[in-house]
Enzyme design. Structure first.
Site, PDB file in Angstrom:
ATOM      1  CG  ASP A  20      -1.827   1.171   1.310  1.00 26.19           C
ATOM      2  OD1 ASP A  20      -2.398   1.528   0.264  1.00 26.19           O
ATOM      3  OD2 ASP A  20      -1.982   1.739   2.407  1.00 26.19           O
TER       4      ASP A  20
ATOM      5  CG  ASP B 233      -1.901   7.556   0.593  1.00 23.87           C
ATOM      6  OD1 ASP B 233      -0.915   8.247   0.289  1.00 23.87           O
ATOM      7  OD2 ASP B 233      -2.945   7.513  -0.071  1.00 23.87           O
TER       8      ASP B 233
END
EC number: 3.1.3.41
Length: 305
Positions: free
Chosen positions: A27, A29
């Site tokens: 991922d 953020d």
């Protein structure tokens, strides 16, 4: 059988994990960066993985940006990343429409979203309306709905993050879903919140709530933790799921996505998840295989090479 997590805290444990997996899904953020700042040590970790021949893929639910826009963000941080390594929910949604649904060439998608979605739809030859069109970024006076009429050319409504969302867009989308035969209702992702500047605000999932409530329709959700995102990745990259790990900061999107995809999961504590989600009254039912304070902690292995 109760799932348990291994907390990684030592150099030996970091080394064992890197040896165990060949493909690393990240991922962005909360894992690679938080707001405008990189997670300390993350660049060294990514360099280390590449030096060892590991496969790196970036998997994000952020629908504001296209893959090309994300590539520029990586370039700005000085991080090596190719467009082919980036999978966002905007791109996955476009792939779903173009290649899974074989969306008709004479139909258009009505977009509640921003230019990232438009770029991905255009790249796959899918026509669209709404989105950044200035005519739909306007206030509609109460009771004046003369510009909101059924449009038979609309064959799907695609809803993502839209900072310019307004009543006109909702009214148009509602009209198409309810009146156009076979109109698809698709969400880029169902994230309730969106992280920005160290705080959280309504995300794509929250923005779709008025349509879900008004139409009483169940949308197709593309992004993590749903299967369509992994289908997109697997169609482009071939890897052994038993040697693959998903790394994220969100239990209900990243980690559940890994679990649903039958791959290993590593939770980092640099994003939305805190200790209250791991124990106590707010404890989540989603349990990762591994937990580490920060992915940057693996940089100690780079320093030793």
């Amino acid at each position: 059988m109760t799932r348990t997590s291994q907390h990684l805290t030592s150099e030996e444990q970091y080394a064992q994990l890197l040896d165990r997996y060949d493909t690393f899904l990240f991922d962005c953020d909360g894992v690679i960066w938080t707001g405008p700042k990189l997670v300390p040590g993350i660049t060294k970790v990514l360099d280390l993985l590449r030096s060892r021949g590991k496969n790196i893929l970036f998997v994000t639910n952020n629908a504001k940006k296209s893959r090309e826009m994300y590539k520029k963000a990586f370039d700005g941080f000085g991080i090596q990343a190719s467009v082919e390594e980036i999978f966002g929910s905007a791109y996955a949604s476009a792939v779903y429409l173009a290649k899974i649904l074989n969306f008709p060439k004479d139909k258009r998608v009505y977009v509640i979203g921003e230019e990232g979605i438009e770029h991905e739809l255009k790249s796959l030859g899918v026509q669209f309306a709404g989105g950044t069109d200035p005519e739909d970024r306007v206030f509609v006076p109460s009771g004046d709905y003369s510009s909101i009429n059924p449009d038979p050319s609309i064959g799907a409504v695609l809803c993502g993050f839209d900072a310019y969302v307004n009543y006109k867009k909702y009214a148009k989308a509602h009209t198409y879903i309810m009146n156009n035969p076979g109109c698809e209702f698709i969400l880029t992702n169902a994230d309730a919140t969106y992280p920005a500047g160290g705080a959280f605000y309504p995300g794509s999932g929250s923005m779709s709530a008025p349509l879900r409530y008004s139409t009483k329709k169940t949308p197709t959700i593309i992004g993590k933790p749903h299967k369509h995102m992994m289908d997109t990745i697997m169609a482009a990259h071939h890897f052994d799921p038993t040697r693959t790990i998903m790394i994220g900061d969100n239990l209900e999107t990243d980690i559940l996505f890994g679990i649903n995809s039958n791959i290993a999961t590593l939770l980092v504590m640099t994003g939305v998840t805190n200790e209250s989600h791991l124990s106590g009254e707010n404890k989540s039912d989603t349990v990762p295989d591994y937990i580490v304070a920060s992915m940057g902690d693996f940089a100690i292995l780079n320093d030793k090479e």
